[in-house]
Design a protein around this motif. Structure first.
Motif, PDB file in Angstrom:
ATOM      1  N   ARG B  33       7.452  19.677  68.275  1.00  0.00           N
ATOM      2  CA  ARG B  33       7.822  20.218  69.028  1.00  0.00           C
ATOM      3  C   ARG B  33       9.101  20.379  69.816  1.00  0.00           C
ATOM      4  N   ARG B  34      10.207  19.267  69.314  1.00  0.00           N
ATOM      5  CA  ARG B  34      11.204  19.446  69.178  1.00  0.00           C
ATOM      6  C   ARG B  34      11.694  20.212  68.458  1.00  0.00           C
ATOM      7  N   SER B  35      11.290  20.715  67.389  1.00  0.00           N
ATOM      8  CA  SER B  35      11.084  21.505  66.579  1.00  0.00           C
ATOM      9  C   SER B  35      10.809  23.093  66.096  1.00  0.00           C
ATOM     10  N   ASN B  36       9.832  23.172  67.269  1.00  0.00           N
ATOM     11  CA  ASN B  36       9.740  24.486  68.062  1.00  0.00           C
ATOM     12  C   ASN B  36       8.369  24.698  66.364  1.00  0.00           C
ATOM     13  N   HIS B  37       7.830  23.603  66.230  1.00  0.00           N
ATOM     14  CA  HIS B  37       6.534  24.530  65.539  1.00  0.00           C
ATOM     15  C   HIS B  37       7.447  24.136  64.212  1.00  0.00           C
ATOM     16  N   VAL B  38       8.568  24.096  63.723  1.00  0.00           N
ATOM     17  CA  VAL B  38       8.891  24.243  62.461  1.00  0.00           C
ATOM     18  C   VAL B  38       8.985  23.138  61.414  1.00  0.00           C
ATOM     19  N   PHE B  39       8.594  21.587  62.058  1.00  0.00           N
ATOM     20  CA  PHE B  39       8.089  20.357  61.404  1.00  0.00           C
ATOM     21  C   PHE B  39       7.066  20.407  61.709  1.00  0.00           C
TER      22      PHE B  39
END
Lengths: 266, 106
Positions: B33-39
């Motif tokens: 969530r915090r990485s905007n789906h990057v991680f």
């Protein structure tokens, strides 16, 4: 593959069983979260968890069994060390005679000995048999034996109507065992009564300290690893001291042979 | 004792746990969530990271039962973990500035 197969594979390289169970429990909880919170199907949850074989390799490297076994060994060693510390004659015995030191006994032949359960008696003879006897997990050690003589006065009003002479053979024994749990709660091993002696006399259990001729009684003092016994055998007179006595241990159990005069225990 | 190297994923996990203790599924959700789906990690791959951090003393764990009777293992960062995180953040800041400077001139 279902979740159980996945969990089996993922934890297959964790060889220390407690760790394997804990990791499996954690991964199983994660499956529950995927199913209930994320709403995934069983198949999707298995897919989301990733490759179980690759995970097994990584988890196996992290959860080395010898660390776990070393921890278990150290726990067992600590418990044994505590038992040995308390364990009296079976170890380094910091509390060698736990709770009870030698029970009351005369210092040697003497007059005016204040015997257990009686007032002043005379002690004309004392023996110190040596040796030990192993009976199963128990070790018996004779500590000493002695003769007690005294006179009871029967008084009617202010008049002594008669005197009764008494002679009692006392055998003091010590039992040691590291199997402390066998001393509790069953007290079978604490039952010792004189069975017979070299004169052919058989002693029947009596009411200590009020024993009649041919009766026996026993007093015990108990710690966690040690039991002391004083076995009393009422003799006809001081001239009837036997050479040896056979004591039955427990209820109809083993026989302990204590040779008084030659100072050898068999 | 030799200082343990904290990898990138470990640094992110420690950063999350610095705020509050979390369990495995919760950590993956927060990272996503915090990485905007990057991680987006495979769910299972988080656990070697967590167990490694616990083994190195950078996090500690406790088990607790939920109201539904599910047993969850919660992780919290230790003092040692906080120090390791700060060191790693400094390294990362230095690294990212250097990359940014090079890319700016490219």
């Amino acid at each position: 593959m279902n979740r159980w197969d996945w969990l089996d594979k993922a934890t297959a390289k964790i060889y220390f069983r407690p760790d394997r169970k804990a990791v499996r429990r954690e991964l199983a909880a994660h499956f529950e979260d995927l199913r209930e919170d994320a709403g995934l199907t069983e198949e999707a949850a298995v897919e989301a968890m990733g490759d179980p074989d690759a995970l097994a390799e990584k988890l196996g490297r992290l959860h080395r069994p010898w660390w776990g076994y070393l921890w278990r060994v150290s726990q067992v060693t600590l418990i044994l060390a505590v038992l040995l510390f308390l364990g009296g004659n079976h170890g380094f015995g910091a509390f060698k005679d736990w709770a009870y030191s030698m029970p009351p006994a005369p210092a040697g032949t003497m007059e005016g000995y204040y015997a257990l359960g009686r007032s002043s008696v005379s002690v004309p003879e004392v023996w110190h048999p040596v040796g030990t006897k192993e009976l199963g997990h128990y070790r018996f050690t004779p500590v000493m034996s002695w003769l007690e003589q005294w006179e009871d006065r029967v008084i009617d009003g202010n008049v002594t109507t008669r005197r009764e002479a008494h002679c009692c053979l006392v055998v003091c024994l010590r039992l040691d065992t590291w199997r402390f749990w066998e001393l509790y709660p069953s007290r079978t091993i604490t039952a010792i009564c004189a069975a017979s002696d070299s004169s052919g006399r058989r002693y029947t259990p009596g009411q200590w300290p009020y024993l009649a001729c041919g009766e026996s009684g026993c007093q015990t003092w108990q710690g966690p690893f040690t039991v002391w016994y004083q076995v009393y055998m009422e003799l006809p007179g001081p001239e009837d001291v036997p050479e040896w006595v056979d004591l039955s241990v427990g209820y109809g159990g083993d026989t302990l042979h204590v040779n008084l005069k030659t100072e050898v225990m068999s | 004792m030799a200082k343990k190297e904290v990898g990138g994923t470990s640094m992110l996990v420690l950063a999350l746990l610095k705020e509050k203790e979390m369990y495995g599924y919760q950590i993956i959700e927060e990272l996503d969530r915090r990485s905007n789906h990057v991680f987006q990690m495979k769910e299972g791959t988080l656990y070697p990271v967590l167990h490694g951090l616990e083994k190195d003393g950078l996090v500690r764990a406790r088990e607790a039962e939920t109201v539904k009777g599910r047993v969850r293992r919660y992780y919290a960062v230790t003092e040692k973990g906080l120090r390791a995180l700060e060191e790693k953040k400094e390294e990362w800041t230095t690294f990212s500035r250097a990359v940014t400077a090079i890319l700016a001139g490219a």
